[in-house]
Design a protein around this motif. Structure first.
Motif, mmCIF file in Angstrom:
data_model
loop_
_atom_site.group_PDB
_atom_site.id
_atom_site.type_symbol
_atom_site.label_atom_id
_atom_site.label_comp_id
_atom_site.label_asym_id
_atom_site.label_seq_id
_atom_site.Cartn_x
_atom_site.Cartn_y
_atom_site.Cartn_z
ATOM 1 N N GLY A 138 31.594 36.211 43.207
ATOM 2 C CA GLY A 138 31.433 36.319 41.759
ATOM 3 C C GLY A 138 32.568 37.050 41.069
ATOM 4 O O GLY A 138 32.494 37.326 39.870
ATOM 5 N N ALA A 139 33.641 37.364 41.825
ATOM 6 C CA ALA A 139 34.759 38.120 41.256
ATOM 7 C C ALA A 139 35.762 37.224 40.545
ATOM 8 O O ALA A 139 36.504 37.692 39.685
ATOM 9 C CB ALA A 139 35.464 38.914 42.352
ATOM 10 N N LEU A 140 35.821 35.940 40.911
ATOM 11 C CA LEU A 140 36.721 34.972 40.288
ATOM 12 C C LEU A 140 35.946 33.692 40.007
ATOM 13 O O LEU A 140 34.863 33.471 40.565
ATOM 14 C CB LEU A 140 37.918 34.663 41.195
ATOM 15 C CG LEU A 140 38.916 35.780 41.497
ATOM 16 C CD1 LEU A 140 39.969 35.279 42.477
ATOM 17 C CD2 LEU A 140 39.582 36.302 40.221
ATOM 18 N N GLU A 141 36.519 32.845 39.159
ATOM 19 C CA GLU A 141 35.969 31.525 38.890
ATOM 20 C C GLU A 141 37.022 30.472 39.208
ATOM 21 O O GLU A 141 38.212 30.668 38.914
ATOM 22 C CB GLU A 141 35.547 31.399 37.424
ATOM 23 C CG GLU A 141 34.379 32.277 37.037
ATOM 24 C CD GLU A 141 34.033 32.175 35.560
ATOM 25 O OE1 GLU A 141 34.891 31.643 34.803
ATOM 26 O OE2 GLU A 141 32.948 32.606 35.173
ATOM 27 N N LEU A 236 33.964 44.803 41.688
ATOM 28 C CA LEU A 236 34.772 43.600 41.519
ATOM 29 C C LEU A 236 34.433 42.901 40.204
ATOM 30 O O LEU A 236 35.293 42.268 39.589
ATOM 31 C CB LEU A 236 34.540 42.638 42.691
ATOM 32 C CG LEU A 236 35.140 43.058 44.035
ATOM 33 C CD1 LEU A 236 34.681 42.105 45.138
ATOM 34 C CD2 LEU A 236 36.661 43.102 43.974
ATOM 35 N N ARG A 237 33.181 43.035 39.766
ATOM 36 C CA ARG A 237 32.773 42.421 38.510
ATOM 37 C C ARG A 237 33.205 43.246 37.300
ATOM 38 O O ARG A 237 33.627 42.687 36.278
ATOM 39 C CB ARG A 237 31.239 42.257 38.482
ATOM 40 C CG ARG A 237 30.684 41.312 39.537
ATOM 41 C CD ARG A 237 30.932 39.857 39.200
ATOM 42 N NE ARG A 237 30.436 39.495 37.879
ATOM 43 C CZ ARG A 237 29.162 39.225 37.588
ATOM 44 N NH1 ARG A 237 28.249 39.274 38.556
ATOM 45 N NH2 ARG A 237 28.814 38.883 36.367
ATOM 46 N N ILE A 238 33.104 44.566 37.398
ATOM 47 C CA ILE A 238 33.383 45.408 36.225
ATOM 48 C C ILE A 238 34.846 45.813 36.116
ATOM 49 O O ILE A 238 35.332 46.127 35.032
ATOM 50 C CB ILE A 238 32.516 46.685 36.236
ATOM 51 C CG1 ILE A 238 32.932 47.607 37.392
ATOM 52 C CG2 ILE A 238 31.034 46.335 36.300
ATOM 53 C CD1 ILE A 238 32.414 49.017 37.279
ATOM 54 N N GLY A 239 35.577 45.807 37.247
ATOM 55 C CA GLY A 239 36.942 46.323 37.269
ATOM 56 C C GLY A 239 37.861 45.764 36.193
ATOM 57 O O GLY A 239 38.567 46.527 35.519
ATOM 58 N N PRO A 240 37.887 44.427 35.990
ATOM 59 C CA PRO A 240 38.790 43.874 34.977
ATOM 60 C C PRO A 240 38.500 44.342 33.555
ATOM 61 O O PRO A 240 39.349 44.187 32.673
ATOM 62 C CB PRO A 240 38.550 42.362 35.114
ATOM 63 C CG PRO A 240 38.110 42.177 36.535
ATOM 64 C CD PRO A 240 37.267 43.378 36.830
#
Length: 308
Positions: A138-141, A236-240
């Motif tokens: 779920g970290a990239l699409e 990984l989800r919140i980092g960006p």
């Protein structure tokens, strides 16, 4: 499988006369599934997006049209080290994970498989393997043209992730207090001092890196690998989005930092106080981040800023 492979080979041998599903003419007749597989084999754009557009459905990961409130997705050039000879996929995965959790990859940014492979000095295969693992997490699409994008987490999603983080990170901090060693505590003090210096020097990239280092060193002390893996997936989800955490330079509060209270509680081995400090930091950080995102998107949310 053999029949399908033979069928696709037949389609490729007479490529000029292959028609779309249901099309007439001299070409061979193919099913929807065969046609899509055929286009994938040719490394062309599958027709799924075309069919979605015909029905007014935006394809997943598509670039927003001009005039939408979401920022256009951008290609990103990371400062990546050269990959080692062994374990290439694992190396790429860890490098990208770190970039995501430290905010070096931002919301909506675009990664192209071949470009990353060139920068790493390796073939596209291990790079794509690593990128697909991050998609599964779920970290990239996945996006067209062998590219991948960093998801844009909504305010609602971020609030949900923050609620989950309070539970799992609070538990990790509580258990770490019991198992804390003096040398690890000394290192945490040193990281906190460097983190404060980075904040006061307005070095956001270094502050984000040290913030992640502090948190994960604390959580690793709990010696709970499964829990640590859950926390990493959340980061990984919140980092960006964490680049929106810190206020503008003239708004930095030079008062006592929440990590100072946490370190005092660790020294006293007060597990409940350590857990409470982490939970308060997550709550305060969420309010700041959402307020700063609202400023960027022109939403009427009251701005609240403090020195985290």
């Amino acid at each position: 499988m053999l029949v399908a492979a033979s069928r696709l080979r037949e389609m490729r041998l007479i490529e000029p006369s292959v028609g779309a599903p249901g099309a007439g003419g001299p070409g061979i007749v193919v099913t929807d599934t065969e046609y899509i597989l055929y286009r994938i084999l040719l490394n062309a754009q599958p027709c799924l997006h075309s069919r979605q557009r015909q029905h007014g459905i935006a394809p997943r990961g598509a670039i927003p049209i001009s005039g939408t409130r979401e920022r256009p997705r951008e290609d990103v050039a990371l400062d990546l080290p050269e990959a080692p000879r062994g374990g290439l996929a694992g190396f790429v995965e860890q490098t990208l994970k770190q970039a995501l959790m430290e905010g070096r990859l931002k919301r909506g940014e675009r990664l192209v498989t071949r470009d990353l492979a060139t920068r790493l000095g390796t073939s596209p295969t291990p790079v794509r393997e690593a990128l697909l693992k991050l998609v599964a997490a779920g970290a990239l699409e996945a996006a067209p043209a062998q590219a991948f994008t960093v998801p844009v987490v909504t305010v609602r999603e971020y609030r949900e992730l923050a609620d989950i983080r309070r539970t799992v990170e609070g538990l990790a901090a509580e258990r770490a207090t019991i198992a804390m060693r003096p040398d690890v505590l000394d290192t945490l003090h040193a990281i906190n001092a460097a983190y404060r210096a980075a904040r006061l020097g307005h070095d956001v990239a270094e502050a984000l890196r040290l913030n992640r280092t502090f948190r994960f060193m604390l959580y690793e002390a709990a010696d709970m690998p499964t829990l640590l893996d859950m926390i990493e997936r959340l980061w990984l989800r919140i980092g960006p989005s964490l680049n929106h955490l810190y206020p503008r330079p003239n708004e930095v509060d030079l008062g006592r930092h929440s990590y100072d209270d946490l370190l005092d509680a660790l020294r006293l081995r007060d597990a409940a106080a350590v857990r409470a400090s982490i939970e308060r930091a997550i709550i305060a950080g969420t309010e700041i981040l959402i307020a700063n995102l609202a400023d960027e998107e022109d939403l009427p949310v009251k701005r609240r800023v403090s020195f985290l």
